[in-house]
Design an enzyme around this catalytic site. Structure first.
Site, mmCIF file in Angstrom:
data_model
loop_
_atom_site.group_PDB
_atom_site.id
_atom_site.type_symbol
_atom_site.label_atom_id
_atom_site.label_comp_id
_atom_site.label_asym_id
_atom_site.label_seq_id
_atom_site.Cartn_x
_atom_site.Cartn_y
_atom_site.Cartn_z
ATOM 1 C CE LYS A 80 34.607 -10.548 24.103
ATOM 2 N NZ LYS A 80 33.578 -11.496 23.623
ATOM 3 C CB THR B 39 31.880 -4.907 14.433
ATOM 4 O OG1 THR B 39 30.798 -4.034 14.797
ATOM 5 C CG2 THR B 39 33.014 -4.092 13.833
ATOM 6 N N GLY C 88 28.865 -10.041 15.478
ATOM 7 C CA GLY C 88 29.381 -11.383 15.727
ATOM 8 C C GLY C 88 30.852 -11.460 16.069
ATOM 9 C CB THR C 89 33.517 -8.941 16.715
ATOM 10 O OG1 THR C 89 32.680 -8.152 17.574
ATOM 11 C CG2 THR C 89 33.609 -8.277 15.362
ATOM 12 N N GLY C 90 32.382 -10.890 18.924
ATOM 13 C CA GLY C 90 32.600 -11.581 20.194
ATOM 14 C C GLY C 90 32.419 -13.084 20.074
ATOM 15 C CB CYS C 91 29.791 -15.111 18.388
ATOM 16 S SG CYS C 91 28.327 -14.417 19.167
#
Length: 262
Positions: free
Chosen positions: A171, A203, A205-208
């Site tokens: 990502k 942004t 929590g974008t990865g989760c």
């Protein structure tokens, strides 16, 4: 027909990341969510003030109890905190045959360490071979590769693929270019997905959310490529409309339900 996904991850008391973001993402993608909590955190949009790992046997019990009753169609794994929890999760999902999305959560948006340094080898050894898709961001990619320098991002993806997962999604949110790129590497192809970078501080929590949305799509029967593309498009809209939320004064969450209410 409604499908079921399981998130194995830490709790975010602020609601923007972790288990809370995972369950919102499952729901946003039309999938019922179950959870096994690996750690409790005291955090908000500005900081993580406390991390309390759950005893490994309690983590295992949550997973085993769910398997005994509910058909789980896909698993997303996030924050694991320690070697002992990694090993407990690995044993608990040993017989699971469905897709597994592994998000190697290491550091929070505010900079708090969420995975012990000595647990990285355990993560690679125990869970990488079980992963249908590994979803590191750029700092996590560097750390997993022991900060070794590669001239191309595709070389990083290939190096991670060689560690055991069936596919790798790197990502690019931590880069600085105006166009944000994610790279999906499988044994057959490498796909770059691009979107305009959204200028927002919301942004958290974008990865989760991204990895959970992918897991939800896999639960519904999508291919990895289809799941990543659908989740990528959904997350872009969730980030694009994140400023409409009023959650804290630091790094706020994305808007998981932008398609339902604004």
């Amino acid at each position: 027909m409604v499908f079921n996904a399981l998130t194995i991850a830490g709790s975010d008391s602020g609601g923007g990341a972790g288990i809370q973001a995972d369950l919102k993402s499952f729901c946003a993608m039309g999938v019922f969510g179950c959870s096994a909590i690996t750690a409790v955190t005291a955090q908000n949009t500005q900081s993580v003030d406390l991390v309390y790992p759950i005893p490994p046997n309690v983590v295992s019990a949550q997973i085993e109890t769910l398997f005994a009753d509910i058909t789980i169609d896909a698993i997303k794994i996030g924050m694991l905190a320690s070697t002992s929890i990694i090993e407990a999760v690995s044993r608990a999902i040993e017989d699971f045959k469905g897709p597994i999305v592994l998000d190697p959560v290491m550091v929070s948006k505010s900079g708090a360490m969420l995975l012990d340094d000595n647990a990285i080898d355990a993560l690679i050894e125990n869970l990488f071979p079980k992963a249908s898709l590994l979803t590191p961001n750029l700092p996590e990619t560097s750390r997993l590769l022991n900060h070794e320098q590669y001239s191309e991002i595709t070389e990083c993806a290939k190096a991670l693929l060689d560690m055991g997962p069936n596919a790798v999604l790197i990502k690019g949110g931590h880069a600085t270019e105006q166009v944000c790129s994610d790279w999906l590497m499988t044994t057959h192809e490498c796909l770059e997905m691009k979107s305009d970078r959204v200028l927002t501080k919301n942004t958290h929590g974008t990865g989760c959310s991204y990895s959970s949305a992918i897991a939800a799509c896999l639960a519904k029967g999508d291919t990895v490529k289809q799941a990543v593309q659908e989740a990528h498009d959904w997350l872009y809209q969730a980030i694009l409309h994140s400023d409409k939320l009023r959650v804290g004064v630091g790094h706020g969450p994305v808007h998981h339900f932008v398609h339902l209410w604004k």
